[in-house]
Design a protein around this motif. Structure first.
Motif, PDB file in Angstrom:
ATOM      1  N   LYS A 130     -14.105 -22.136 -24.556  1.00 44.42           N
ATOM      2  CA  LYS A 130     -13.341 -20.959 -23.963  1.00 44.42           C
ATOM      3  C   LYS A 130     -12.905 -20.289 -25.116  1.00 44.42           C
ATOM      4  N   PHE A 131     -12.653 -18.680 -24.588  1.00 47.62           N
ATOM      5  CA  PHE A 131     -11.998 -18.097 -25.822  1.00 47.62           C
ATOM      6  C   PHE A 131     -10.883 -17.299 -25.231  1.00 47.62           C
ATOM      7  N   LEU A 132      -9.697 -17.169 -25.915  1.00 50.15           N
ATOM      8  CA  LEU A 132      -8.675 -16.305 -25.559  1.00 50.15           C
ATOM      9  C   LEU A 132      -8.126 -14.999 -26.569  1.00 50.15           C
ATOM     10  N   ILE A 133      -7.972 -13.986 -25.760  1.00 48.28           N
ATOM     11  CA  ILE A 133      -7.731 -12.697 -26.535  1.00 48.28           C
ATOM     12  C   ILE A 133      -6.341 -12.395 -26.138  1.00 48.28           C
ATOM     13  N   GLN A 134      -5.400 -12.457 -27.116  1.00 47.34           N
ATOM     14  CA  GLN A 134      -4.037 -11.977 -27.017  1.00 47.34           C
ATOM     15  C   GLN A 134      -3.963 -10.446 -27.494  1.00 47.34           C
ATOM     16  N   SER A 135      -3.124  -9.826 -27.038  1.00 48.62           N
ATOM     17  CA  SER A 135      -2.774  -8.349 -27.287  1.00 48.62           C
ATOM     18  C   SER A 135      -1.427  -8.193 -27.146  1.00 48.62           C
ATOM     19  N   THR A 136      -0.967  -7.067 -28.171  1.00 47.87           N
ATOM     20  CA  THR A 136       0.504  -6.683 -28.014  1.00 47.87           C
ATOM     21  C   THR A 136       0.363  -5.207 -28.872  1.00 47.87           C
ATOM     22  N   LYS A 137       1.538  -4.514 -28.224  1.00 47.82           N
ATOM     23  CA  LYS A 137       1.998  -3.242 -29.067  1.00 47.82           C
ATOM     24  C   LYS A 137       2.425  -3.375 -30.387  1.00 47.82           C
ATOM     25  N   VAL A 138       1.867  -2.492 -31.172  1.00 46.13           N
ATOM     26  CA  VAL A 138       2.600  -2.705 -32.710  1.00 46.13           C
ATOM     27  C   VAL A 138       2.712  -1.540 -33.317  1.00 46.13           C
ATOM     28  N   ALA A 139       3.370  -1.229 -34.326  1.00 47.14           N
ATOM     29  CA  ALA A 139       3.772   0.060 -34.966  1.00 47.14           C
ATOM     30  C   ALA A 139       2.463   0.815 -35.514  1.00 47.14           C
ATOM     31  N   ALA A 140       2.354   2.197 -35.397  1.00 49.61           N
ATOM     32  CA  ALA A 140       1.362   2.963 -35.811  1.00 49.61           C
ATOM     33  C   ALA A 140       1.088   2.715 -37.224  1.00 49.61           C
ATOM     34  N   SER A 141       1.852   2.365 -38.199  1.00 51.54           N
ATOM     35  CA  SER A 141       1.939   1.933 -39.548  1.00 51.54           C
ATOM     36  C   SER A 141       0.991   0.651 -40.045  1.00 51.54           C
ATOM     37  N   THR A 142       0.750  -0.342 -38.855  1.00 46.56           N
ATOM     38  CA  THR A 142       0.574  -1.556 -39.044  1.00 46.56           C
ATOM     39  C   THR A 142      -0.941  -1.676 -39.505  1.00 46.56           C
ATOM     40  N   ASP A 143      -1.190  -2.280 -40.486  1.00 57.28           N
ATOM     41  CA  ASP A 143      -2.754  -2.369 -41.245  1.00 57.28           C
ATOM     42  C   ASP A 143      -3.354  -3.271 -40.601  1.00 57.28           C
ATOM     43  N   PHE A 153       2.274 -11.985 -32.781  1.00 55.00           N
ATOM     44  CA  PHE A 153       1.661 -12.734 -31.489  1.00 55.00           C
ATOM     45  C   PHE A 153       2.658 -13.763 -30.955  1.00 55.00           C
ATOM     46  N   ASN A 154       3.971 -13.973 -31.731  1.00 53.34           N
ATOM     47  CA  ASN A 154       4.864 -14.975 -31.109  1.00 53.34           C
ATOM     48  C   ASN A 154       5.504 -14.477 -29.944  1.00 53.34           C
ATOM     49  N   LYS A 155       5.635 -15.408 -28.855  1.00 56.78           N
ATOM     50  CA  LYS A 155       6.188 -15.287 -27.533  1.00 56.78           C
ATOM     51  C   LYS A 155       7.670 -15.348 -27.779  1.00 56.78           C
ATOM     52  N   ASP A 156       8.378 -14.382 -28.132  1.00 59.50           N
ATOM     53  CA  ASP A 156       9.800 -14.333 -28.455  1.00 59.50           C
ATOM     54  C   ASP A 156      10.479 -13.220 -28.038  1.00 59.50           C
ATOM     55  N   GLY A 157      11.711 -13.413 -27.404  1.00 61.15           N
ATOM     56  CA  GLY A 157      12.611 -12.093 -26.999  1.00 61.15           C
ATOM     57  C   GLY A 157      11.534 -11.152 -25.756  1.00 61.15           C
ATOM     58  N   ASP A 158      11.778  -9.759 -25.829  1.00 57.30           N
ATOM     59  CA  ASP A 158      11.079  -8.977 -24.646  1.00 57.30           C
ATOM     60  C   ASP A 158       9.821  -8.836 -25.052  1.00 57.30           C
ATOM     61  N   LYS A 159       9.266  -9.161 -26.263  1.00 57.76           N
ATOM     62  CA  LYS A 159       7.665  -8.761 -26.567  1.00 57.76           C
ATOM     63  C   LYS A 159       6.882  -9.028 -25.505  1.00 57.76           C
ATOM     64  N   LEU A 160       5.965  -8.151 -25.252  1.00 61.71           N
ATOM     65  CA  LEU A 160       4.758  -8.345 -24.247  1.00 61.71           C
ATOM     66  C   LEU A 160       3.824  -8.795 -24.762  1.00 61.71           C
ATOM     67  N   ILE A 161       3.389  -9.779 -24.552  1.00 61.05           N
ATOM     68  CA  ILE A 161       1.944 -10.490 -25.082  1.00 61.05           C
ATOM     69  C   ILE A 161       1.053 -10.652 -23.956  1.00 61.05           C
ATOM     70  N   GLU A 162      -0.081  -9.875 -23.981  1.00 68.50           N
ATOM     71  CA  GLU A 162      -0.884  -9.952 -22.953  1.00 68.50           C
ATOM     72  C   GLU A 162      -2.218 -10.953 -23.195  1.00 68.50           C
ATOM     73  N   GLU A 163      -2.512 -12.034 -22.418  1.00 67.49           N
ATOM     74  CA  GLU A 163      -3.645 -12.941 -22.392  1.00 67.49           C
ATOM     75  C   GLU A 163      -4.829 -12.958 -21.725  1.00 67.49           C
ATOM     76  N   MET A 164      -6.133 -12.989 -22.270  1.00 71.96           N
ATOM     77  CA  MET A 164      -7.382 -12.946 -21.441  1.00 71.96           C
ATOM     78  C   MET A 164      -8.097 -14.005 -21.887  1.00 71.96           C
ATOM     79  N   LYS A 165      -8.593 -14.706 -20.862  1.00 80.42           N
ATOM     80  CA  LYS A 165      -9.515 -15.853 -21.070  1.00 80.42           C
ATOM     81  C   LYS A 165     -10.908 -15.547 -20.619  1.00 80.42           C
ATOM     82  N   LEU A 166     -11.779 -15.922 -21.557  1.00 79.31           N
ATOM     83  CA  LEU A 166     -13.284 -15.588 -21.267  1.00 79.31           C
ATOM     84  C   LEU A 166     -13.949 -17.101 -21.483  1.00 79.31           C
ATOM     85  N   ARG A 167     -14.947 -17.045 -20.746  1.00 80.68           N
ATOM     86  CA  ARG A 167     -15.928 -18.252 -20.496  1.00 80.68           C
ATOM     87  C   ARG A 167     -17.196 -18.104 -21.402  1.00 80.68           C
ATOM     88  N   VAL A 168     -17.671 -19.206 -21.854  1.00 76.02           N
ATOM     89  CA  VAL A 168     -19.223 -19.151 -22.546  1.00 76.02           C
ATOM     90  C   VAL A 168     -20.171 -19.309 -21.713  1.00 76.02           C
TER      91      VAL A 168
END
Length: 233
Positions: free
Chosen positions: A87-100, A109-124
């Motif tokens: 299985k594969f998992l893709i996590q995504s979240t908003k970041v500052a425009a200056s992020t390298d 990608f730590n799940k803390d506070g009000d941060k929104l972390i979206e997760e998507m599972k993919l099968r092989v």
């Protein structure tokens, strides 16, 4: 078809590999940013030693996309019933425009506070080369492997230990060189994209400075014209 959340979408829904014995297999995955924000993503898998993912983490600009190449390392045998439990998992979240894109903070990608972390599972999904059904393909490939193994055994009987070890080293060096070439090509693509984005940003700054200087000169000229005293009649 593709799947995803509010921030990103991925295409296709499943990771499909054209499975062949003793050969690396590849699958491309497209990540699309559906938002007006910069979005960071990270790819995880249940079998990290089995798959090679590049890039496994990056930042996608607003309304832009990124292509991920996933390599299934060469396998020595077919999986039972050609079914994969990986299985594969893709996590995504908003970041500052200056992020390298190459230096994403480890706590992104730590799940803390009000941060929104979206997760998507993919099968092989494993498929066989076209022109053969699953059963006949596995059977014929197994027969070929058996015949090849028989031929190899007859050759090994006439080969010395040094020759066998030399052949094994050559095979390993060939596989390693292939993987290194593919990794270098993907890294070159990333560098080209980064240079293109930096060039666009430099042009924007230069253009803004040039426009500002022109504006100042026009304003100065207008002030001189209107401040000049009228000529006597």
């Amino acid at each position: 078809m593709g799947g995803g959340g509010t921030m990103i979408s991925v295409y296709p829904d499943d990771l499909t590999f054209l499975f062949e014995l003793d050969k690396p297999c590849y699958c491309n995955l497209k990540v699309v940013n559906n938002s007006e924000y910069h979005v960071a993503f990270k790819v995880k898998t249940t079998s990290p030693r089995k798959y090679f993912v590049r890039p496994n983490a990056s930042v996608v600009q607003p309304w832009d996309s990124c292509t991920i190449t996933i390599t299934l390392q060469a396998q020595k045998e077919y999986p039972p019933d050609m079914q994969s439990k990986d299985k594969f998992l893709i996590q995504s979240t908003k970041v500052a425009a200056s992020t390298d894109m190459d230096e994403i903070p480890p706590d992104t990608f730590n799940k803390d506070g009000d941060k929104l972390i979206e997760e998507m599972k993919l099968r092989v999904v494993y498929t066989l080369p076209s022109g053969s059904s699953e059963d006949s393909g596995v059977t014929s490939s197994a027969n070929r492997s058996f015949r090849q193994g028989t031929d190899d055994l007859s050759m090994l009987k006439n080969a010395s230990l040094d020759e066998i070890q030399a052949i094994q080293r050559l095979k390993e060096e060939r596989d390693n060189n292939l993987q290194q070439n593919q990794q270098m090509q993907r890294e070159l693509d990333v560098l080209r994209r980064r240079r293109s984005r930096k060039a666009d940003a430099g042009f924007s700054i230069t253009f803004a400075a040039f426009a500002g200087i022109i504006g100042l000169l026009v304003g100065l000229l207008m002030s001189l014209i209107f401040s000049s005293p009228p000529e006597a009649a």
